[in-house]
Design an enzyme around this catalytic site. Structure first.
Site, PDB file in Angstrom:
ATOM      1  N   ASN A   1     -35.346 -88.611 134.140  1.00 21.25           N
ATOM      2  CA  ASN A   1     -36.402 -87.767 134.713  1.00 21.25           C
ATOM      3  C   ASN A   1     -37.679 -88.539 135.053  1.00 21.25           C
ATOM      4  OD1 ASN A   1     -34.918 -85.403 134.777  1.00 21.25           O
ATOM      5  ND2 ASN A   1     -35.340 -84.951 132.622  1.00 21.25           N
TER       6      ASN A   1
ATOM      7  N   ASN B   1     -32.179 -82.290 130.392  1.00 13.80           N
ATOM      8  CA  ASN B   1     -33.265 -81.366 130.069  1.00 13.80           C
ATOM      9  C   ASN B   1     -33.689 -80.414 131.177  1.00 13.80           C
ATOM     10  OD1 ASN B   1     -33.831 -81.574 127.369  1.00 13.80           O
ATOM     11  ND2 ASN B   1     -34.814 -83.570 127.635  1.00 13.80           N
TER      12      ASN B   1
ATOM     13  N   SER C   1     -32.272 -91.949 123.119  1.00 10.59           N
ATOM     14  CA  SER C   1     -32.727 -90.910 124.050  1.00 10.59           C
ATOM     15  C   SER C   1     -31.505 -90.247 124.687  1.00 10.59           C
ATOM     16  CB  SER C   1     -33.589 -91.527 125.148  1.00 10.59           C
ATOM     17  OG  SER C   1     -32.767 -92.278 126.018  1.00 10.59           O
ATOM     18  N   THR C   2     -31.733 -89.086 125.270  1.00  9.90           N
ATOM     19  CA  THR C   2     -30.659 -88.412 126.004  1.00  9.90           C
ATOM     20  C   THR C   2     -30.152 -89.326 127.121  1.00  9.90           C
ATOM     21  OG1 THR C   2     -31.734 -86.316 125.574  1.00  9.90           O
ATOM     22  CG2 THR C   2     -30.101 -86.328 127.322  1.00  9.90           C
TER      23      THR C   2
ATOM     24  N   HIS D   1     -38.898 -92.106 120.834  1.00  9.37           N
ATOM     25  CA  HIS D   1     -37.918 -93.138 121.168  1.00  9.37           C
ATOM     26  C   HIS D   1     -38.622 -94.460 121.431  1.00  9.37           C
ATOM     27  CE1 HIS D   1     -35.297 -89.760 121.791  1.00  9.37           C
ATOM     28  NE2 HIS D   1     -36.043 -89.300 122.767  1.00  9.37           N
TER      29      HIS D   1
HETATM   30  N1  CTP Z   1     -36.452 -91.636 131.422  1.00  5.74           N
HETATM   31  C1  CTP Z   1     -36.895 -92.899 131.815  1.00  5.74           C
HETATM   32  N2  CTP Z   1     -38.168 -93.059 132.274  1.00  5.74           N
HETATM   33  C2  CTP Z   1     -39.013 -92.032 132.326  1.00  5.74           C
HETATM   34  C3  CTP Z   1     -38.591 -90.735 131.921  1.00  5.74           C
HETATM   35  C4  CTP Z   1     -37.297 -90.570 131.465  1.00  5.74           C
HETATM   36  O1  CTP Z   1     -36.134 -93.867 131.741  1.00  5.74           O
HETATM   37  N3  CTP Z   1     -40.257 -92.232 132.784  1.00  5.74           N
HETATM   38  C5  CTP Z   1     -35.057 -91.463 130.977  1.00  5.74           C
HETATM   39  C6  CTP Z   1     -34.903 -91.553 129.455  1.00  5.74           C
HETATM   40  O2  CTP Z   1     -33.699 -92.223 129.171  1.00  5.74           O
HETATM   41  C7  CTP Z   1     -34.819 -90.094 129.041  1.00  5.74           C
HETATM   42  C8  CTP Z   1     -34.096 -89.480 130.235  1.00  5.74           C
HETATM   43  O3  CTP Z   1     -34.607 -90.179 131.363  1.00  5.74           O
HETATM   44  O4  CTP Z   1     -34.078 -89.882 127.852  1.00  5.74           O
HETATM   45  C9  CTP Z   1     -34.310 -88.004 130.410  1.00  5.74           C
HETATM   46  O5  CTP Z   1     -35.677 -87.736 130.482  1.00  5.74           O
HETATM   47  P1  CTP Z   1     -36.333 -86.628 129.574  1.00  5.74           P
HETATM   48  O6  CTP Z   1     -35.609 -85.370 129.745  1.00  5.74           O
HETATM   49  O7  CTP Z   1     -37.759 -86.653 129.802  1.00  5.74           O
HETATM   50  O8  CTP Z   1     -35.984 -87.210 128.159  1.00  5.74           O
HETATM   51  P2  CTP Z   1     -36.874 -87.225 126.858  1.00  5.74           P
HETATM   52  O9  CTP Z   1     -38.124 -86.441 127.023  1.00  5.74           O
HETATM   53  O10 CTP Z   1     -36.965 -88.612 126.403  1.00  5.74           O
HETATM   54  O11 CTP Z   1     -35.991 -86.338 125.938  1.00  5.74           O
HETATM   55  P3  CTP Z   1     -34.941 -86.700 124.868  1.00  5.74           P
HETATM   56  O12 CTP Z   1     -35.702 -86.718 123.580  1.00  5.74           O
HETATM   57  O13 CTP Z   1     -34.015 -85.518 124.977  1.00  5.74           O
HETATM   58  O14 CTP Z   1     -34.280 -87.984 125.211  1.00  5.74           O
END
Ligand code: CTP
Length: 324
Positions: free
Chosen positions: A109, A132, A243-244, A298
């Site tokens: 995301n 998400n 992370s997801t 994370h």
């Molecule tokens: N991600 C990324 N860089 C970003 C935002 C997100 O690389 N600036 C990747 C991460 O691997 C993240 C995934 O996209 O796990 C999905 O984003 P998000 O839903 O925002 O994940 P998190 O908020 O990190 O939620 P979770 O704790 O479920 O991993």
């Protein structure tokens, strides 16, 4: 992995951000890339030696016994008894195919997605993973695409806080169903990290059945599979809360011949020095819930550098380019 666990397993440890020159890293990721099929197959075999994604990633009647006590992977001391009613809601067999998909997209995301017009490139895949419950409509579509075959929903921050499904209010259920209509296939919920996740995950499944949304099925993540993936990464240098994004990438590496990542860039500037928000759908004034702040939950830069290693080895491709 998910926020709910983090609220429970809060530690005072600060994530260590790996020092990285994002400009150089970005330039490297933009160079022509070729898959190394031997390396991809090798990693697929290595992961399949730890666990079978096809058979184990999702709770089914084939991998769960009627009456079984399912152990939570965060709250280890707790179990949930899969009574007949629960058991009957599980798919009979794995919804994942025995033969790998040819090409998969895993979409993170990150705001790095914006303006790159990679929607069509993402949707070109045979199978698309998303995290998400992200928005795929309106102006986002050009950058994100629309296809979503496996979408995750955090039970606490999404199902409980955002959609308030535990309230059982018709308006909340409607809002949820309206939102998830944009996805098809699997709505994967990590229902067995902590106890609080299970009730709301079951509620989400009931709501979709009640509203007869047959194009989307709520499935529950199997805590044994998550633990196996966590152990694999711990053995490979990532001893932290996954992370997801990396969990889905790991799944993709076991059920897809070719894995393409989009929206992975956990830095606040782009490789060209442009300031970035965290999510592509954040507004400049979006505030992170401190319990959900990825910096706390994370170590995404460290995970990302691990994915960069796989990109270098030709196992997967991290996309950073502008597509059209
Ligand atoms: N991600 C990324 N860089 C970003 C935002 C997100 O690389 N600036 C990747 C991460 O691997 C993240 C995934 O996209 O796990 C999905 O984003 P998000 O839903 O925002 O994940 P998190 O908020 O990190 O939620 P979770 O704790 O479920 O991993």
């Amino acid at each position: 992995l998910l926020a709910e666990m983090l609220v429970v397993v809060a530690t005072t440890q600060q994530p260590t951000t790996a020092p990285v020159d994002v400009g150089t890293l970005g330039q490297e990721l933009l160079l022509p890339w070729q898959q190394n099929r031997t390396a991809s197959q090798h990693l697929m075999d290595e992961l399949n030696n730890c666990t079978s994604t096809q058979a184990e990633a999702i709770l089914t009647r084939a991998n769960t016994r009627n009456g079984q006590n399912i152990r939570y992977y965060i709250q280890h001391e707790k179990t949930y008894q899969a009574n007949r009613m629960f058991y009957n809601t599980l798919p009979r067999t794995s919804p994942l195919p025995q033969t790998p998909y040819r090409r998969c997209s895993v979409v993170g995301n990150g705001a790095v997605l914006l303006g790159r017009r990679c929607g069509a490139e993402i949707d070109k895949a045979d199978f698309v993973f998303r995290s998400n419950l992200p928005p795929l409509t309106g102006n986002f579509t050009r950058d994100t695409g629309r296809k979503a075959n496996w979408t995750t929903a955090n039970p606490i921050s999404q199902l409980n806080w955002r959609f308030n499904l535990l309230s059982n209010k018709p308006a909340q259920k409607e809002k949820f169903v309206r939102h998830v209509r944009q996805y098809s296939g699997l709505l994967w919920v990590s229902a067995f990290g902590v106890k609080a996740a299970t009730t709301v995950a079951i509620r989400a499944q009931r709501v979709l059945r009640e509203k007869k949304l047959s194009s989307l099925a709520v499935v529950y993540g199997n805590p044994r599979h998550f633990a196996a993936v966590r152990d694999f990464w711990a053995y490979n240098g990532l001893s932290m809360r996954l992370s997801t994004g990396i969990y889905l990438t790991t799944i993709a590496m076991t059920i897809c011949d070719e894995v393409h990542l989009f929206g992975f860039w956990p830095f606040d500037v782009s490789h060209t020095g442009e300031k970035l928000l965290y999510h592509y759908y954040d507004k400049p004034d979006t505030k992170m819930n401190p319990n959900l702040d990825p910096a706390f939950l994370h170590n995404l830069p460290k995970e990302f550098l691990k994915l960069v290693e796989l990109h270098r080895r030709g196992v997967l491709k991290i996309h950073l380019e502008t597509c059209q």
